[in-house]
Motif scaffolding. Structure first.
Motif, PDB file in Angstrom:
ATOM      1  N   GLY A   9       0.711  -1.262  -0.124  1.00 18.83           N
ATOM      2  CA  GLY A   9       0.200  -0.145   0.124  1.00 18.83           C
ATOM      3  C   GLY A   9       0.745   1.371   0.059  1.00 18.83           C
ATOM      4  O   GLY A   9       2.196   1.082   0.028  1.00 18.83           O
ATOM      5  N   GLY A  10       0.102   2.423  -0.117  1.00 15.99           N
ATOM      6  CA  GLY A  10       0.843   3.632  -0.121  1.00 15.99           C
ATOM      7  C   GLY A  10       0.014   4.822  -0.896  1.00 15.99           C
ATOM      8  O   GLY A  10      -1.252   4.640  -0.962  1.00 15.99           O
ATOM      9  N   GLY A  16      -3.008   6.164 -11.102  1.00 16.59           N
ATOM     10  CA  GLY A  16      -2.046   5.427 -10.916  1.00 16.59           C
ATOM     11  C   GLY A  16      -2.313   3.996 -10.586  1.00 16.59           C
ATOM     12  O   GLY A  16      -3.451   3.500 -10.355  1.00 16.59           O
ATOM     13  N   SER A  17      -1.246   3.293 -10.249  1.00 18.00           N
ATOM     14  CA  SER A  17      -1.456   1.709  -9.942  1.00 18.00           C
ATOM     15  C   SER A  17      -0.577   1.410  -8.806  1.00 18.00           C
ATOM     16  O   SER A  17       0.265   1.875  -8.262  1.00 18.00           O
ATOM     17  N   LEU A  18      -1.185   0.194  -8.322  1.00 18.08           N
ATOM     18  CA  LEU A  18      -0.526  -0.499  -7.171  1.00 18.08           C
ATOM     19  C   LEU A  18      -0.655  -1.978  -7.043  1.00 18.08           C
ATOM     20  O   LEU A  18      -1.865  -2.350  -7.631  1.00 18.08           O
ATOM     21  N   ARG A  19       0.102  -2.496  -6.326  1.00 18.33           N
ATOM     22  CA  ARG A  19       0.118  -4.073  -6.596  1.00 18.33           C
ATOM     23  C   ARG A  19       0.399  -4.416  -4.994  1.00 18.33           C
ATOM     24  O   ARG A  19       1.368  -4.275  -4.359  1.00 18.33           O
ATOM     25  N   LEU A  20      -0.953  -4.923  -4.582  1.00 21.23           N
ATOM     26  CA  LEU A  20      -0.919  -5.454  -2.986  1.00 21.23           C
ATOM     27  C   LEU A  20      -0.514  -6.917  -3.127  1.00 21.23           C
ATOM     28  O   LEU A  20      -0.982  -7.673  -4.062  1.00 21.23           O
ATOM     29  N   TYR A  91      -6.793  -2.030   3.013  1.00 21.92           N
ATOM     30  CA  TYR A  91      -7.118  -3.360   2.138  1.00 21.92           C
ATOM     31  C   TYR A  91      -6.608  -4.321   3.030  1.00 21.92           C
ATOM     32  O   TYR A  91      -5.391  -4.323   3.494  1.00 21.92           O
ATOM     33  N   TYR A  92      -7.337  -5.450   3.066  1.00 20.65           N
ATOM     34  CA  TYR A  92      -7.267  -6.668   3.821  1.00 20.65           C
ATOM     35  C   TYR A  92      -7.186  -7.999   3.093  1.00 20.65           C
ATOM     36  O   TYR A  92      -8.172  -7.779   2.278  1.00 20.65           O
ATOM     37  N   CYS A  93      -6.437  -8.774   3.277  1.00 19.61           N
ATOM     38  CA  CYS A  93      -6.630 -10.280   2.691  1.00 19.61           C
ATOM     39  C   CYS A  93      -7.086 -11.076   3.752  1.00 19.61           C
ATOM     40  O   CYS A  93      -6.868 -10.884   4.909  1.00 19.61           O
ATOM     41  N   GLY A 116      -4.068  -5.416   7.577  1.00 23.23           N
ATOM     42  CA  GLY A 116      -4.296  -4.456   6.412  1.00 23.23           C
ATOM     43  C   GLY A 116      -3.220  -3.698   5.959  1.00 23.23           C
ATOM     44  O   GLY A 116      -2.425  -3.509   6.704  1.00 23.23           O
ATOM     45  N   THR A 117      -3.426  -2.953   4.844  1.00 19.40           N
ATOM     46  CA  THR A 117      -2.277  -2.028   4.304  1.00 19.40           C
ATOM     47  C   THR A 117      -3.028  -0.722   3.529  1.00 19.40           C
ATOM     48  O   THR A 117      -3.977  -1.130   3.183  1.00 19.40           O
ATOM     49  N   HIS A 118      -2.632   0.200   3.899  1.00 16.87           N
ATOM     50  CA  HIS A 118      -3.416   1.408   3.637  1.00 16.87           C
ATOM     51  C   HIS A 118      -2.952   2.089   2.059  1.00 16.87           C
ATOM     52  O   HIS A 118      -1.712   1.883   1.740  1.00 16.87           O
ATOM     53  N   VAL A 119      -3.949   2.217   1.535  1.00 23.85           N
ATOM     54  CA  VAL A 119      -3.925   2.782   0.050  1.00 23.85           C
ATOM     55  C   VAL A 119      -4.764   4.279   0.121  1.00 23.85           C
ATOM     56  O   VAL A 119      -5.704   4.269   0.652  1.00 23.85           O
ATOM     57  N   THR A 120      -3.897   5.102  -0.424  1.00 24.27           N
ATOM     58  CA  THR A 120      -4.316   6.401  -0.299  1.00 24.27           C
ATOM     59  C   THR A 120      -4.181   7.013  -1.940  1.00 24.27           C
ATOM     60  O   THR A 120      -3.143   7.039  -2.368  1.00 24.27           O
ATOM     61  N   VAL A 121      -5.355   7.195  -2.575  1.00 23.43           N
ATOM     62  CA  VAL A 121      -5.225   7.977  -3.761  1.00 23.43           C
ATOM     63  C   VAL A 121      -5.484   9.293  -3.762  1.00 23.43           C
ATOM     64  O   VAL A 121      -6.570   9.717  -3.401  1.00 23.43           O
TER      65      VAL A 121
END
Length: 123
Positions: A9-10, A16-20, A91-93, A116-121
Motif C-alpha cells: 500500500g501507499g 496510478g497503479s498499485l500491487r498489493l 485493504y485486507y486479505c 491491512g495495508t493503507h492505500v491512499t489515492v
C-alpha cells in the motif's frame, strides 16, 4: 493457524497503479481481498479459489483489479490500476479456516485476516 501479512500500500496519484501482496504463513485455501474506507463498512473487493483458476470481483472493480496467487510462494496479490480517490481505504486479505470450493465473497465466512495495508489515492 494461518497468518496473513499485507504489503504494497501507499500513496498514489489518481490514475496510478498499485500491487498489493499478501504473504501467507500456514495453509490458505480460497482467499479474499476486502477494504474498509473511513466511515464505511468493510466490503468485498476480489477473491480467488485455492487453485487460482476461479476469481470473482466486486462489480465496481471488474476490469480494474486483478487478483492472483502463487501457491509456491504462499502469496496472493491484488493488482489495481486506474485508481481513483474513492479507492482510498485499508485493504485486507483474508483466508478461511477450512477448504472450500470456489470463491467466497462474504467476509463473515473468513476466519483469518491480516492487519491491512493503507492505500491512499490523492493528488
Amino acid at each position: 493457524q494461518v497468518q496473513l501479512v499485507e504489503s504494497g500500500g501507499g500513496l498514489v496519484q489518481p490514475g496510478g497503479s498499485l500491487r498489493l501482496s499478501c504473504a501467507v504463513s500456514g495453509r490458505a485455501y480460497a482467499m479474499g481481498w476486502f477494504r474498509q474506507a473511513p466511515g464505511k463498512e468493510r466490503e468485498f473487493v476480489a477473491g480467488i479459489d485455492w487453485s487460482g483458476d476461479m476469481t470473482d470481483y466486486a462489480d465496481s472493480e471488474k476490469g480494474r483489479f486483478t487478483v492472483s496467487r502463487d501457491n509456491a510462494k504462499n502469496s496472493a496479490y491484488l493488482q489495481m490500476v486506474s485508481l481513483k480517490p474513492e479507492h482510498t481505504a485499508v485493504y485486507y486479505c483474508a483466508a478461511p479456516g477450512a477448504f472450500i470450493m470456489g470463491v467466497m465473497t462474504d467476509g463473515h465466512k473468513y476466519d483469518y485476516w491480516g492487519k491491512g495495508t493503507h492505500v491512499t489515492v490523492s493528488s
